[in-house]
Write an enzyme that holds these catalytic residues in place. Sequence first.
Site, mmCIF file in Angstrom:
data_model
loop_
_atom_site.group_PDB
_atom_site.id
_atom_site.type_symbol
_atom_site.label_atom_id
_atom_site.label_comp_id
_atom_site.label_asym_id
_atom_site.label_seq_id
_atom_site.Cartn_x
_atom_site.Cartn_y
_atom_site.Cartn_z
ATOM 1 C CG ASN A 217 -29.965 103.429 -27.536
ATOM 2 O OD1 ASN A 217 -30.342 104.501 -27.983
ATOM 3 N ND2 ASN A 217 -30.270 103.025 -26.312
ATOM 4 C CB SER B 271 -29.526 105.945 -23.309
ATOM 5 O OG SER B 271 -29.477 107.355 -23.456
ATOM 6 C CG PHE C 103 -33.419 107.688 -19.712
ATOM 7 C CD1 PHE C 103 -33.831 107.210 -20.939
ATOM 8 C CD2 PHE C 103 -32.458 106.961 -19.018
ATOM 9 C CE1 PHE C 103 -33.293 106.043 -21.472
ATOM 10 C CE2 PHE C 103 -31.916 105.786 -19.544
ATOM 11 C CZ PHE C 103 -32.329 105.333 -20.777
ATOM 12 C CG ASN D 279 -31.548 112.115 -28.310
ATOM 13 O OD1 ASN D 279 -31.664 112.033 -27.079
ATOM 14 N ND2 ASN D 279 -31.394 111.029 -29.077
ATOM 15 C CG ASN E 240 -28.183 111.165 -24.602
ATOM 16 O OD1 ASN E 240 -27.116 111.621 -24.997
ATOM 17 N ND2 ASN E 240 -29.146 110.782 -25.423
ATOM 18 C CB THR E 241 -28.257 108.114 -18.299
ATOM 19 O OG1 THR E 241 -29.587 108.514 -18.647
ATOM 20 C CG2 THR E 241 -28.168 107.946 -16.793
ATOM 21 C CE LYS F 73 -32.933 101.171 -28.696
ATOM 22 N NZ LYS F 73 -34.037 102.157 -28.773
#
Length: 363
Positions: free
Chosen positions: A250, A186, A121, A117, A188-189, A221
Amino acid sequence: MGRAYRQLIRPVLFAQDAEAAHNFALKQLARASRSPFLCGCLGRLCHAPALPVELFGLKFPNPVGLAAGMDKHAAAVPAWEKLGFGFSELGGVTRHAQPGNPAPRMFRAVADEAIVNRMGFNNSGAETVAQKLAEWKQRGRWPAHPVGINLGKSKVTPLEQAAEDYAESFRLLRDLADFFVVNVSSPNTPNLRQLQDKAALDEIFAALQSLNSVRKPILVKVAPDLTFEALDEILELVGPRRIAGIVATNTTIARPQTRDAAAQKIYAETGGLSGRPLRSRSTEVIRHLHRQTQGRLPIIGVGGIFTAEDAWEKIIAGASLVQIYTGLVYEGPGLASQIVAGLRQKMEAAGLPDLKAAVGSAN
């Protein structure tokens, strides 16, 4: 329940786009959450046996929790307890509402029971989530298990202002949840993982703890892609910044080898990988953190948990609690109760008085 889900329900869901299926399932759970009758039905269907754990000064009915990412909008807060979870972690929540990355942004590698994915966020923002949580409380629909919130950085906020961004989200939400998790891992940012650097993380926790007069547990995390040396630097902040624990781990930017052509295509997508391929690495990280802290720092283990055996592996490596998300997608809504029942059997077979006696026992 598990077999019926895999044979009847999962094929229907997997015929849809992964994010569309996620949204459909969450919509049904949100609907059930508003109905005491439907919640009662869920509870009777997915009831988990008792396996109590006390941690961070909180009482968990069992050690199996819902991982962040499943309920980012606090849409189904009452339902997670009824599905057998001993706690739930909502979010990630950012200070500012944001749509996340462009779709498509969630993909299933079915042969490997994995998900990639790059959601980014997507959430309605801390203020709106706070209003939703307050509404659940006012309606008397708050669950009996601990509820945590995963805090992320807003994409529009520059890295140098990250501490203020996290702090403002915490200020808005601190009275509405039992514990918080700082998500700096994460993939994805853009550039978010740079905040795992010791100096940047120190600044974030300093800002949060300055607002934390009631001493809510605040965890961090971490990414499975960090070196052990980088993890050790984070551990140096535990005492000075009162870090209550670590969530490990994560999603990963690494990709496993596979001969499945469909999985290879999915692995070419940008984003974080979760599911079975992550299991071993997340356990390695848990084992390292437990050894380095001599078991004194609570760890929540997450990554590739599909069975009681997977959860047990995390626990004997050093995790006091575990979380599931991708396993829920592949195994269905009865998974939490199945894992708890399996853990009870393993404890009884080992002659252990409680789950705490198993934590880190393989080390």
